[in-house]
Motif scaffolding. Structure first.
Motif, short mmCIF file in Angstrom:
data_model
loop_
_atom_site.label_atom_id
_atom_site.label_comp_id
_atom_site.label_asym_id
_atom_site.label_seq_id
_atom_site.Cartn_x
_atom_site.Cartn_y
_atom_site.Cartn_z
N LEU A 73 67.79 82.39 101.69
CA LEU A 73 67.83 83.65 100.94
C LEU A 73 68.88 83.59 99.84
CD1 LEU A 73 66.91 86.57 100.54
CD2 LEU A 73 68.61 87.24 102.24
N VAL A 74 70.07 83.14 100.19
CA VAL A 74 71.14 83.02 99.18
C VAL A 74 70.71 82.07 98.07
CG1 VAL A 74 73.52 82.27 98.76
CG2 VAL A 74 72.98 83.61 100.81
N VAL A 77 67.90 83.69 95.89
CA VAL A 77 68.41 84.75 95.02
C VAL A 77 69.18 84.14 93.85
CG1 VAL A 77 70.07 86.66 94.87
CG2 VAL A 77 68.44 86.55 96.77
N GLY A 80 66.72 82.26 91.53
CA GLY A 80 65.83 83.22 90.89
C GLY A 80 66.52 84.00 89.79
N LEU A 81 67.76 84.41 90.05
CA LEU A 81 68.54 85.12 89.02
C LEU A 81 68.79 84.22 87.80
CD1 LEU A 81 71.17 87.08 91.14
CD2 LEU A 81 69.37 88.04 89.69
N SER A 84 65.71 83.61 85.76
CA SER A 84 65.21 84.81 85.09
C SER A 84 65.82 84.98 83.70
CB SER A 84 65.51 86.06 85.93
OG SER A 84 64.74 86.03 87.11
N THR A 100 76.44 78.76 94.84
CA THR A 100 75.73 79.06 96.08
C THR A 100 76.53 78.60 97.29
OG1 THR A 100 73.59 78.96 94.96
CG2 THR A 100 73.58 78.66 97.35
N ILE A 136 60.93 84.51 89.82
CA ILE A 136 61.08 85.36 91.01
C ILE A 136 60.00 85.02 92.03
CG2 ILE A 136 61.11 87.74 91.86
CD1 ILE A 136 63.58 86.88 90.15
N ALA A 139 61.01 81.65 93.57
CA ALA A 139 62.09 81.83 94.55
C ALA A 139 61.56 82.52 95.81
CB ALA A 139 63.24 82.62 93.93
N GLY A 140 60.73 83.53 95.62
CA GLY A 140 60.16 84.25 96.76
C GLY A 140 59.28 83.36 97.63
N PHE A 143 61.46 80.95 99.61
CA PHE A 143 62.09 81.66 100.73
C PHE A 143 61.08 81.89 101.85
CE2 PHE A 143 62.99 85.71 102.87
CZ PHE A 143 64.14 85.33 103.55
#
Length: 169
Positions: A73-74, A77, A80-81, A84, A100, A136, A139-140, A143
């Motif tokens: 998750l970390v 995120v 993904g950030l 973006s 991270t 996103i 990354a999703g 995950f």
């Protein structure tokens, strides 16, 4: 004889985790991304997660799965950030991996910053290889694939009649 049975048990456990994690993510990723490379890559990532999560005892597998999911998750995120706002860059990837790891240490996820760092690397390289993929969504998916692999390992170890471990135990 007991040692041979346990060797077979361990082998079958890993075989099943590999197969079920791979297939679970293959169909999930395939239903979202649709490209063979993305589908197969996602399935591979899920399989890796399932194998990494398998430990010598049920409790260790559950604990490891929790840390795997949290680390993923970390990593998801963070990457993904980054993606973006900025395109893939090896230096940016290295900086994000460092950040991270730092975040994982601050969140007291000891021993698993490497899995979060791997998640960052995988997501960022996949974005480089497939620049049309929304960061996103990428990354999703990564995950979710980690969750699938971890869940398969937990499910298998929960229903299996013996612990994973060395036959000498």
């Amino acid at each position: 004889m007991r040692g041979q049975v346990q060797y077979i048990t361990i082998t079958v456990q890993y075989l099943l985790v590999s197969l079920l994690a791979y297939l679970g993510a293959y169909y999930l990723t395939g239903s979202i991304s649709g490209t063979p490379i993305m589908t197969t890559t996602g399935a591979l990532w899920s399989m890796v997660s399932g194998i990494v999560v398998m430990q010598e005892t049920r409790q260790d597998t559950i604990d490891n799965a929790w840390l795997r999911v949290l680390g993923s998750l970390v990593g998801a995120v963070m990457s993904g950030l980054y993606l973006s706002f900025l395109p893939f860059n090896p230096f940016g990837m290295a900086i994000m991996i460092g950040l991270t790891v730092l975040i994982c240490q601050e969140l007291h996820i000891p021993g698993h910053p490497r899995l979060a760092a791997l998640t960052v690397g995988v997501i960022m390289v996949i974005s480089f290889l497939n620049p049309d993929l929304n960061p996103i969504i990428n990354a999703g998916l990564r995950f979710c694939e980690s969750v699938i692999g971890s869940a398969v390992a937990i499910l298998l170890i929960a229903i299996w009649p013996s612990e994973v471990g060395s036959p000498e135990e």
